[in-house]
Every structure is written in C-alpha cells, then in structure tokens.
Design a protein around this motif. Sequence first.
Motif, PDB file in Angstrom:
ATOM      1  N   PHE A  75      -3.243   0.622   6.523  1.00 55.98           N
ATOM      2  CA  PHE A  75      -2.852  -0.614   5.853  1.00 55.98           C
ATOM      3  C   PHE A  75      -1.924  -0.346   4.676  1.00 55.98           C
ATOM      4  O   PHE A  75      -1.884   0.761   4.144  1.00 55.98           O
ATOM      5  CB  PHE A  75      -4.089  -1.384   5.356  1.00 55.98           C
ATOM      6  CG  PHE A  75      -4.844  -0.675   4.261  1.00 55.98           C
ATOM      7  CD1 PHE A  75      -4.492  -0.824   2.926  1.00 55.98           C
ATOM      8  CD2 PHE A  75      -5.914   0.152   4.568  1.00 55.98           C
ATOM      9  CE1 PHE A  75      -5.177  -0.158   1.919  1.00 55.98           C
ATOM     10  CE2 PHE A  75      -6.613   0.821   3.569  1.00 55.98           C
ATOM     11  CZ  PHE A  75      -6.250   0.661   2.235  1.00 55.98           C
ATOM     12  N   ILE A  76      -1.193  -1.376   4.303  1.00 51.35           N
ATOM     13  CA  ILE A  76      -0.457  -1.430   3.047  1.00 51.35           C
ATOM     14  C   ILE A  76      -0.935  -2.693   2.353  1.00 51.35           C
ATOM     15  O   ILE A  76      -0.927  -3.777   2.936  1.00 51.35           O
ATOM     16  CB  ILE A  76       1.068  -1.470   3.248  1.00 51.35           C
ATOM     17  CG1 ILE A  76       1.557  -0.145   3.825  1.00 51.35           C
ATOM     18  CG2 ILE A  76       1.782  -1.792   1.928  1.00 51.35           C
ATOM     19  CD1 ILE A  76       3.041  -0.106   4.157  1.00 51.35           C
ATOM     20  N   GLN A  77      -1.366  -2.533   1.116  1.00 48.30           N
ATOM     21  CA  GLN A  77      -1.872  -3.661   0.346  1.00 48.30           C
ATOM     22  C   GLN A  77      -0.969  -3.885  -0.866  1.00 48.30           C
ATOM     23  O   GLN A  77      -0.632  -2.935  -1.571  1.00 48.30           O
ATOM     24  CB  GLN A  77      -3.303  -3.378  -0.109  1.00 48.30           C
ATOM     25  CG  GLN A  77      -3.976  -4.536  -0.793  1.00 48.30           C
ATOM     26  CD  GLN A  77      -5.427  -4.208  -1.148  1.00 48.30           C
ATOM     27  OE1 GLN A  77      -5.689  -3.176  -1.758  1.00 48.30           O
ATOM     28  NE2 GLN A  77      -6.335  -5.084  -0.762  1.00 48.30           N
ATOM     29  N   ILE A  78      -0.572  -5.130  -1.065  1.00 46.80           N
ATOM     30  CA  ILE A  78       0.269  -5.515  -2.188  1.00 46.80           C
ATOM     31  C   ILE A  78      -0.520  -6.521  -3.038  1.00 46.80           C
ATOM     32  O   ILE A  78      -1.110  -7.457  -2.504  1.00 46.80           O
ATOM     33  CB  ILE A  78       1.594  -6.150  -1.704  1.00 46.80           C
ATOM     34  CG1 ILE A  78       2.361  -5.190  -0.772  1.00 46.80           C
ATOM     35  CG2 ILE A  78       2.461  -6.591  -2.884  1.00 46.80           C
ATOM     36  CD1 ILE A  78       2.804  -3.886  -1.399  1.00 46.80           C
ATOM     37  N   ARG A  79      -0.513  -6.305  -4.354  1.00 49.45           N
ATOM     38  CA  ARG A  79      -1.219  -7.221  -5.251  1.00 49.45           C
ATOM     39  C   ARG A  79      -0.589  -8.608  -5.162  1.00 49.45           C
ATOM     40  O   ARG A  79       0.622  -8.746  -5.052  1.00 49.45           O
ATOM     41  CB  ARG A  79      -1.164  -6.682  -6.676  1.00 49.45           C
ATOM     42  CG  ARG A  79      -2.172  -7.310  -7.619  1.00 49.45           C
ATOM     43  CD  ARG A  79      -2.166  -6.643  -8.968  1.00 49.45           C
ATOM     44  NE  ARG A  79      -0.889  -6.880  -9.623  1.00 49.45           N
ATOM     45  CZ  ARG A  79      -0.386  -6.095 -10.588  1.00 49.45           C
ATOM     46  NH1 ARG A  79      -1.052  -5.024 -11.001  1.00 49.45           N
ATOM     47  NH2 ARG A  79       0.769  -6.372 -11.130  1.00 49.45           N
ATOM     48  N   GLU A  80      -1.412  -9.651  -5.209  1.00 47.28           N
ATOM     49  CA  GLU A  80      -0.973 -11.024  -4.951  1.00 47.28           C
ATOM     50  C   GLU A  80       0.188 -11.470  -5.831  1.00 47.28           C
ATOM     51  O   GLU A  80       1.112 -12.124  -5.342  1.00 47.28           O
ATOM     52  CB  GLU A  80      -2.140 -12.009  -5.053  1.00 47.28           C
ATOM     53  CG  GLU A  80      -2.810 -12.057  -6.406  1.00 47.28           C
ATOM     54  CD  GLU A  80      -4.109 -12.853  -6.409  1.00 47.28           C
ATOM     55  OE1 GLU A  80      -4.336 -13.683  -5.513  1.00 47.28           O
ATOM     56  OE2 GLU A  80      -4.911 -12.634  -7.340  1.00 47.28           O
ATOM     57  N   ASP A  81       0.191 -11.141  -7.106  1.00 45.79           N
ATOM     58  CA  ASP A  81       1.297 -11.568  -7.967  1.00 45.79           C
ATOM     59  C   ASP A  81       2.596 -10.854  -7.595  1.00 45.79           C
ATOM     60  O   ASP A  81       3.675 -11.453  -7.644  1.00 45.79           O
ATOM     61  CB  ASP A  81       0.965 -11.372  -9.440  1.00 45.79           C
ATOM     62  CG  ASP A  81       0.692  -9.919  -9.813  1.00 45.79           C
ATOM     63  OD1 ASP A  81       0.002  -9.213  -9.043  1.00 45.79           O
ATOM     64  OD2 ASP A  81       1.161  -9.482 -10.885  1.00 45.79           O
ATOM     65  N   VAL A  82       2.507  -9.607  -7.187  1.00 43.68           N
ATOM     66  CA  VAL A  82       3.688  -8.856  -6.761  1.00 43.68           C
ATOM     67  C   VAL A  82       4.222  -9.434  -5.455  1.00 43.68           C
ATOM     68  O   VAL A  82       5.430  -9.623  -5.291  1.00 43.68           O
ATOM     69  CB  VAL A  82       3.356  -7.351  -6.614  1.00 43.68           C
ATOM     70  CG1 VAL A  82       4.540  -6.575  -6.052  1.00 43.68           C
ATOM     71  CG2 VAL A  82       2.915  -6.778  -7.957  1.00 43.68           C
TER      72      VAL A  82
END
Length: 178
Positions: A75-82
């Motif tokens: 997986f790749i996870q990106i923080r919601e604000d980013v």
Amino acid sequence: MSSQNFIVPARSWDNIHSVAEAVRGALGIAQFAYVPVVDVLEKVMDQQLELVRFEVGSTEEMRDNEGLADPNGQFIQIREDVYEKAVAGDGRARFTIAHELGHFFLHTSIPLARSEKGDGVPPYRKSEPQANQFAAEFLMPRSLIPPGMGRIQIAANHGVSDEAAHLRVQFLRRVRGQ
C-alpha cells in the motif's frame, strides 16, 4: 514524506532518472509536462492495474507522516490533508505523492537498515534522497525542461512548488554543465 532514512542499495541519480522515465513511458505520459499524479496512484496503479492499494489516512493516525509506502509494496498511504491539497493541485503535496511512488518503485522488497543523521552514509545510499530524486525526475523530466527554462515556468508547467522548481534548475545546471 517521512524524515526517517533507511540505508538502501546504491543508485546513481542517472539510474533513478532511467527508472522514472521508464515508469512515465509505461504509463503513457512520457511526453506530458504535467503528471496527474493523484490519478496515476489512485486510478491507474490501484484501481486499473492493482499494483498497490492506495489509502487516505487520517491526520490523527498519521501525525507527522505526510505519506507512507509499505516496504513490501502492499500500500501507499497519504495523509488526508496532503491528499486534499494534491487533488487541488498544490505542488508540494503532488511532490509528496511522487516521493511515495519513488519508494514504491525503488525500495519495495529490499532489505532496509535505519540510517541516522551524521552516520556517514552517502545520499545515493539513503531512501529519502533517492525518493526525492525520483519525484523530481518523475514530475520534472529532464527531456521536458530545455536549458534556460526558469523556475517559474517549470513550476507552472509541471505543477510543482517554487522550491522544487528552483532545486531542479540547480540540479539540471550541474548535470548539463551550465
């Protein structure tokens, strides 16, 4: 992006350039200055090709981590604000996503050892500088930046921050001997 560095197999910046160019070619976007990096990750790599699972993480869960790439390539996870900023076209957020793609393409399923600041490990053996170089090569390919193009035009054409464009101009001057 994370501030945690890992020691990884050595890669030259030219090798990373080749990897980024190959990925752009495989995605059919080699000739385009502006890479729709959110769509590349979310719609193409996850939904169409099923190469990696894309996740949006909460700010509470991810804290200071803007993005995370699973070392096993799951997986790749990106923080919601980013993520929201990247969708809106923010250059720094777009770079963060490209940086995590760098970890996916360069560092999946390889042995990792922690690297501490001042440990003498050169940048070409550290995960964070390699991922940053991939992001720069992926979003601002050398072939689409003619000599003399300034950072303002690079930032506008490629959808990156002024800082990323400035660093790219400096790098390309060194590489091209200008």
